[in-house]
Scaffold this active site. Structure first.
Site, PDB file in Angstrom:
ATOM      1  N   GLU A 214      19.527   5.453 -14.000  1.00 22.77           N
ATOM      2  CA  GLU A 214      19.842   4.445 -12.981  1.00 22.77           C
ATOM      3  C   GLU A 214      19.056   3.166 -13.253  1.00 22.77           C
ATOM      4  OE1 GLU A 214      19.288   6.555  -9.025  1.00 22.77           O
ATOM      5  OE2 GLU A 214      18.769   8.102 -10.493  1.00 22.77           O
TER       6      GLU A 214
ATOM      7  N   ARG B  20      13.334   4.552  -3.567  1.00 23.38           N
ATOM      8  CA  ARG B  20      12.519   4.815  -2.374  1.00 23.38           C
ATOM      9  C   ARG B  20      11.689   3.614  -1.919  1.00 23.38           C
ATOM     10  NH1 ARG B  20      12.864   9.090  -5.726  1.00 23.38           N
ATOM     11  NH2 ARG B  20      13.507  11.083  -4.801  1.00 23.38           N
TER      12      ARG B  20
ATOM     13  N   HIS C 122      24.723   5.560  -9.229  1.00 19.19           N
ATOM     14  CA  HIS C 122      24.043   6.854  -9.285  1.00 19.19           C
ATOM     15  C   HIS C 122      24.929   7.933  -9.939  1.00 19.19           C
ATOM     16  CE1 HIS C 122      21.173   9.894  -8.375  1.00 19.19           C
ATOM     17  NE2 HIS C 122      20.555   9.214  -7.425  1.00 19.19           N
ATOM     18  N   ALA C 123      25.636   7.576 -11.024  1.00 18.22           N
ATOM     19  CA  ALA C 123      26.466   8.576 -11.703  1.00 18.22           C
ATOM     20  C   ALA C 123      25.589   9.652 -12.334  1.00 18.22           C
ATOM     21  CB  ALA C 123      27.329   7.915 -12.766  1.00 18.22           C
ATOM     22  N   TYR C 124      26.073  10.893 -12.243  1.00 23.77           N
ATOM     23  CA  TYR C 124      25.429  12.054 -12.871  1.00 23.77           C
ATOM     24  C   TYR C 124      26.249  12.419 -14.109  1.00 23.77           C
ATOM     25  CZ  TYR C 124      22.741  13.199  -8.576  1.00 23.77           C
ATOM     26  OH  TYR C 124      21.885  13.192  -7.490  1.00 23.77           O
TER      27      TYR C 124
ATOM     28  N   HIS D 156      17.658   5.090  -1.006  1.00 27.90           N
ATOM     29  CA  HIS D 156      19.026   4.657  -1.317  1.00 27.90           C
ATOM     30  C   HIS D 156      19.750   3.997  -0.148  1.00 27.90           C
ATOM     31  CE1 HIS D 156      18.526   6.292  -5.199  1.00 27.90           C
ATOM     32  NE2 HIS D 156      18.930   7.532  -4.976  1.00 27.90           N
TER      33      HIS D 156
ATOM     34  N   ASP E 176      12.003  12.559 -12.796  1.00 30.52           N
ATOM     35  CA  ASP E 176      12.542  11.731 -11.718  1.00 30.52           C
ATOM     36  C   ASP E 176      11.605  10.541 -11.592  1.00 30.52           C
ATOM     37  OD1 ASP E 176      13.943  10.668  -9.621  1.00 30.52           O
ATOM     38  OD2 ASP E 176      13.492  12.253  -8.187  1.00 30.52           O
TER      39      ASP E 176
END
Length: 345
Positions: free
Chosen positions: A311, A86, A180-182, A111, A247
Site C-alpha cells: 500500500e 493508523r 488496499h488490494a490483496y 483507514h 505489517d
C-alpha cells in the site's frame, strides 16, 4: 499504443437501509490485463493477468457478489481514506483545535474510521482507457475538517494499471489515500504466498509499538529482517527471522517523481508485479489477520498469509509526528499522487 476496452455494467444494489442505490462495475481490458472496478469504494474486485503459459488468473482477493463487500471485510481492493493506515489514539490537533476520531483498531483509528472511503458510493466517469471516480467528503465526515473533493482515476495501458489520487479542500485537513488490494500472484484462493519473491527499495522502515503505531524512530533496514533490497523468498525469510509476517511502513526515497519501489514475483507462474509510485512510503502487509473465516471468489477461503498488500502511502500517524512527511492538505493546494502497478511474465 494498444487499445484498452472499457465496459460498464450493473454489479448489484446497495441494501435498502443503505439507500438501495445501484453499484456499477467497470471492466478495463488490454491484451495482458483485465481489471474490474466497482463504484463502491473504488474497489478493485478482480485483476486478471497472464502467466507464462498464456493463461489468465485473477490475482486479487475479493467476493463474487456485492453482498460480500457490503458486509465487514478487511478492505479488499478498496480505496481507503480520508486517512489511510493508523492515527494513534484517533487524535490529532490542528490550528489549535483537538480532533477525536472513531476508534476502530484497538486504541487507534484505522483507514478513515467507521465509514471510510471504502464504504461509500463514488460517481463514475468513463474515460477512453479507464474510469474516474469522484466524491465530496463533507466537512466533519468521520470527524475530519473541511469539504474535501476527491478524484480517483484508474487507467490501463498494456500491462500497466495507473491509480491517480487528487484532492482539494476548503479547510486544512490530514489526507492519505491508498488502495488496499490483496494480491496472490499464484491466483486468488491459493493457500499462501510463501513461494513469492519480494523486494522493496527502502533503506529504512518504521518500528511500531504493540498497537502498530510507529514509535517515531526511522530505523535502518541494514542487517535486519526488514532489508528487502535484494529479493527474498517470503516463506524462507519469515522462517529464518521467526517472523509472524510484515505489517510495516517502508520509507521510500523522498522524491515526488515516479520510481520503482517494489517487485513481487511468483517463479512457478512467471507472474511479476512492479510497484512504481510518487508516494513517500509503502505498507508491506502479509495478510496476517486473514483467518479463513471469509468465503471469497469461487467459494474459496482466505487463510493467514494467503495474500500480500503493497500500500503506497504517507507514513502512518504522520499527523502526530512532526518529523514524518507532511500529511496536511491546505486550501488552494492539490493533493496529487500516482501509483503504477506493472504486470509482466
Amino acid at each position: 499504443g494498444e487499445m484498452t476496452e472499457v465496459k460498464r455494467e450493473v454489479f448489484g444494489r446497495m441494501p435498502q437501509e443503505e439507500g438501495g442505490e445501484v453499484v456499477e462495475k467497470f471492466v478495463l481490458k488490454s491484451d495482458s490485463v483485465k481489471v474490474e472496478i466497482l463504484s463502491l469504494g473504488c474497489i478493485i474486485a478482480a485483476l486478471e493477468t497472464k502467466g507464462r503459459d498464456g493463461e489468465f488468473s485473477d490475482v486479487v482477493l475479493g467476493f463474487d457478489s456485492l453482498e460480500g463487500y457490503t458486509k465487514k471485510h478487511p478492505f479488499f481492493g478498496a480505496v481507503v481514506g480520508r486517512v489511510a493506515n493508523r492515527i494513534g489514539k484517533g487524535r490529532f490537533s490542528l490550528d489549535g483545535k483537538e480532533y477525536q476520531l472513531f476508534l476502530n483498531n484497538g486504541p487507534n483509528s484505522l483507514h478513515g474510521g467507521a465509514k471510510g472511503f471504502d464504504k461509500v458510493l463514488w460517481s463514475p466517469e468513463v474515460l477512453p482507457n479507464g474510469v474516474c471516480f469522484f466524491r465530496l467528503s463533507p466537512d466533519g465526515e468521520e470527524g475530519y475538517p473541511g469539504d474535501l473533493k476527491v478524484w480517483v482515476t484508474y487507467t490501463l495501458s498494456g500491462g500497466e494499471l495507473a491509480i491517480n489520487y487528487r484532492a482539494q479542500t476548503n479547510k486544512t485537513t490530514p489526507i492519505n489515500l491508498t488502495n488496499h488490494a490483496y494480491f496472490n500472484l499464484a491466483g486468488q484462493g491459493s493457500r499462501d504466498i510463501y513461494d513469492h519473491e519480494i523486494s522493496i527499495e527502502a533503506d529504512s522502515y518504521l518500528p511500531v509499538d504493540d498497537t502498530q503505531i510507529p514509535t517515531g524512530e526511522v530505523a535502518a533496514v541494514q542487517g535486519t529482517s526488514f532489508d528487502l533490497r535484494q529479493p527474498v523468498e517470503l516463506g524462507k525469510h519469515l522462517k529464518k527471522f521467526c517472523l509472524g509476517g510484515f505489517d510495516h511502513n517502508f520509507c521510500l526515497h523522498q522524491t515526488r517523481v515516479r520510481r520503482l519501489v517494489a517487485r513481487a514475483r511468483h517463479p512457478p507462474t512467471g507472474r511479476t508485479m512492479e510497484v512504481h509510485t510518487t508516494q513517500p512510503g509503502m505498507q508491506f502487509y502479509t495478510g496476517n489477520n486473514l483467518d479463513g473465516s471469509l468465503k471469497g471468489k469461487g467459494a474459496v477461503v482466505y487463510p493467514k498469509h494467503s495474500a500480500f498488500c503493497l500500500e503506497t502511502q504517507n507514513w502512518p500517524d504522520a499527523i502526530n509526528k512532526p518529523h514524518f512527511p507532511d500529511s496536511l492538505l491546505r486550501p488552494g493546494e492539490e493533493y496529487n499522487h500516482t501509483t503504477w502497478l506493472v504486470f509482466s511474465t
